[in-house]
Design a protein around this motif. Structure first.
Motif, PDB file in Angstrom:
ATOM      1  N   ASN A 134       0.828  -1.212   0.000  1.00 53.10           N
ATOM      2  CA  ASN A 134       0.000   0.000   0.000  1.00 53.10           C
ATOM      3  C   ASN A 134       0.863   1.263   0.000  1.00 53.10           C
ATOM      4  N   HIS A 154      -6.179  -1.042   0.214  1.00 52.27           N
ATOM      5  CA  HIS A 154      -6.732  -2.016   1.158  1.00 52.27           C
ATOM      6  C   HIS A 154      -6.544  -1.485   2.582  1.00 52.27           C
ATOM      7  N   LEU A 157      -0.535  -4.912   3.247  1.00 54.86           N
ATOM      8  CA  LEU A 157      -0.341  -6.005   2.285  1.00 54.86           C
ATOM      9  C   LEU A 157       1.166  -6.197   2.127  1.00 54.86           C
ATOM     10  N   ARG A 214      -6.526   0.324  -7.273  1.00 52.29           N
ATOM     11  CA  ARG A 214      -6.904  -0.237  -5.974  1.00 52.29           C
ATOM     12  C   ARG A 214      -5.976  -1.404  -5.627  1.00 52.29           C
ATOM     13  N   THR A 215      -5.843  -1.663  -4.347  1.00 53.33           N
ATOM     14  CA  THR A 215      -5.082  -2.809  -3.852  1.00 53.33           C
ATOM     15  C   THR A 215      -5.998  -3.650  -2.987  1.00 53.33           C
ATOM     16  N   TYR A 216      -5.815  -4.960  -3.047  1.00 53.05           N
ATOM     17  CA  TYR A 216      -6.653  -5.858  -2.247  1.00 53.05           C
ATOM     18  C   TYR A 216      -5.944  -7.201  -2.107  1.00 53.05           C
ATOM     19  N   ALA A 217      -6.515  -8.038  -1.242  1.00 51.42           N
ATOM     20  CA  ALA A 217      -5.970  -9.370  -0.984  1.00 51.42           C
ATOM     21  C   ALA A 217      -6.893 -10.418  -1.570  1.00 51.42           C
ATOM     22  N   ASP A 218      -6.267 -11.531  -2.040  1.00 51.38           N
ATOM     23  CA  ASP A 218      -7.035 -12.638  -2.600  1.00 51.38           C
ATOM     24  C   ASP A 218      -6.369 -13.935  -2.131  1.00 51.38           C
ATOM     25  N   VAL A 267      -1.592 -10.910  -2.995  1.00 50.10           N
ATOM     26  CA  VAL A 267      -2.023  -9.511  -2.919  1.00 50.10           C
ATOM     27  C   VAL A 267      -1.958  -8.939  -4.332  1.00 50.10           C
ATOM     28  N   ARG A 319      -3.870  -6.207 -13.932  1.00 50.39           N
ATOM     29  CA  ARG A 319      -3.887  -6.813 -12.610  1.00 50.39           C
ATOM     30  C   ARG A 319      -2.496  -7.388 -12.325  1.00 50.39           C
TER      31      ARG A 319
END
Length: 453
Positions: A310, A336, A340, A374-378, A382, A444
């Motif tokens: 981030n 997020h 991360l 955007r940033t996010y976790a999966d 990350v 992505r």
């Protein structure tokens, strides 16, 4: 430090175990020789005793026959002493004082024991029989004895003969192993000579027949040669492409530099100076991206450390937002809420993100109105998503977009931005994908999450 030759290593590997076996075999042979000599000498003593007992009975104690005397003198190669007493313990013949046993003698059975006679160790056999000598009937005691040293000398001679035989066999085996290994390694020497005769430009596979044991080495070497050849060809292609791409900016800079001194009009001169500066900036940017691309491919010394993704994304977006807003484009960042953490190089990841944003800015088209990051976790990964509403990249052109020096349409870029992004992701064990979307382009970037602690 120089390693031992393979021939010497095999020699040292094969010979010591055989030497140990030969020593054990020699020791065993010595023990067998001792037992054999003991058995042979005991039998010779028994034969001598029986012969003496027979002659005493026949001659009534007067004399021994010549054959018996030969048996006594030649038995086992050592002198045999004897003593005979008749019924009632009467001395009959032989030496006066025989060695006495410490335990009673078993009647009618040969009894063997060790004793000392005149300061020497002796092996003694005493035998009791019922005999008739003259007009007397009773027990006849026959005692025969022999030096222990004679027995040991005989056993030692047998052992030395066996040791000499084993030593000869070991020497012969050592020569066979030494020269046999040399003959066995001849295919490797032929392979070495064939490789030595190759020219530096010959990177083709080795097709020489080799033993099965070294076929894996040859296969590995062929694979390495293919990798070297691929790397060489990639370098050649890179140098060719770089020379082609640098030619145009260099020619433009040279043309503008030659034109500038001839311009008298102030406005035209200022415009030419701006064009010269812009051409120089593009040339410097191209050279910088070329060096970055090669460094990513071949420099393994890039420092890696855990950090919060981030933070890097926010820093890059904060610097890029001003450029986007200056062109009246919307820009949104949705980080997020939790850290991360990834393992990587923040500078390289930031450069990859900048390349994606600048690529969209240059090639998004006049209809593009906004960026979204955007940033996010999966799960264990990350991700960073960069989306725009520009012209987009057709699905059949995705592979072309990541190719070096390739552009889907003419623009002011260098064609290296997305290639650098792909190399950065490879360096970080991640990947970059272009996700299908109704409008624009959605990148992505997927990184493995770093397991803290």
């Amino acid at each position: 430090m120089r390693a031992r030759s393979l021939r010497l290593r095999l020699f040292l590997l094969i010979l010591p175990p055989l030497l140990v076996v030969s020593v054990l075999l020699g020791w065993w042979r010595f023990e067998v020789a001792q037992r054999t000599s003991e058995d042979l000498f005991d039998r010779s003593l028994l034969s001598a005793a029986l012969a003496i007992s027979r002659d005493v009975a026949i001659s009534e104690g007067d004399a021994l026959s010549p054959s018996t005397r030969r048996v006594i003198s030649d038995a086992g190669g050592g002198e045999v002493f004897y003593h005979v007493t008749g019924p009632g313990g009467v001395y009959v013949t032989g030496y006066a004082y025989p060695p006495r046993p410490e335990t009673p003698v078993v009647r009618e059975l040969p009894f063997y024991y060790f004793a000392t006679y005149r300061g020497e160790d002796m092996r003694v056999m005493r035998m009791i029989e019922n005999r008739v000598i003259g007009n007397l009937t009773g027990d006849t005691v026959v005692t025969v004895w022999q030096r222990v040293s004679d027995r040991r000398a005989f056993a030692r001679e047998l052992a030395l003969r066996a040791a000499a035989l084993i030593a000869g066999l070991m020497a012969t085996l050592a020569l066979v192993v030494w020269f046999g290994v040399q003959i066995g390694l001849r295919p490797l020497n032929d392979l070495e000579a064939a490789i030595r005769r190759r020219s530096p430009d010959d990177l083709g596979p080795i097709r020489r027949a080799v033993p099965h044991e070294v076929s894996g080495i040859v296969s590995t070497l062929n694979r390495l040669l293919r990798q070297v050849q691929d790397s060489f060809e990639a370098h050649q292609a890179f140098i060719s492409d770089a020379a082609h791409q640098l030619r145009n900016p260099a020619a433009a800079i040279l043309t503008l530099a030659e034109t500038l001194p001839q311009m008298q009009d102030t406005a035209e001169r200022a415009k030419c100076e701006e064009q010269l500066i812009e051409a120089a900036r593009k040339s410097a940017r191209l050279a910088e991206q070329l060096l970055s691309l090669e460094r990513l491919r071949y420099d393994e010394s890039t420092a890696m450390a855990p950090f919060d993704l981030n933070t890097v994304v926010e820093d890059v977006c904060r610097a890029f937002a001003a450029k986007a807003l200056s062109r009246d484009l919307g820009f949104a960042l949705a980080p997020h809420p939790d850290p991360l953490v990834v393992l990587g190089n923040p500078v390289l990841i930031g450069e990859a993100l900048i390349n994606i944003l600048e690529n969209a800015l240059k090639h998004g088209g006049a209809e593009m109105t906004a960026f979204n990051v955007r940033t996010y976790a999966d799960g264990r990964d990350v991700l960073i998503e960069v989306a725009d509403d520009g012209v987009g990249i057709p699905p059949d052109k995705v592979s072309t977009a990541f190719r070096r020096f390739s552009q889907l349409q003419y623009g002011e870029g260098t064609g290296l931005g997305l290639a650098i992004v792909e190399q950065v992701m490879v360096r970080h064990a991640g990947r970059v994908d272009i996700v299908p979307t109704e409008r624009g382009t959605r990148f992505r970037l997927r990184f493995p999450r770093h397991a803290e602690g």
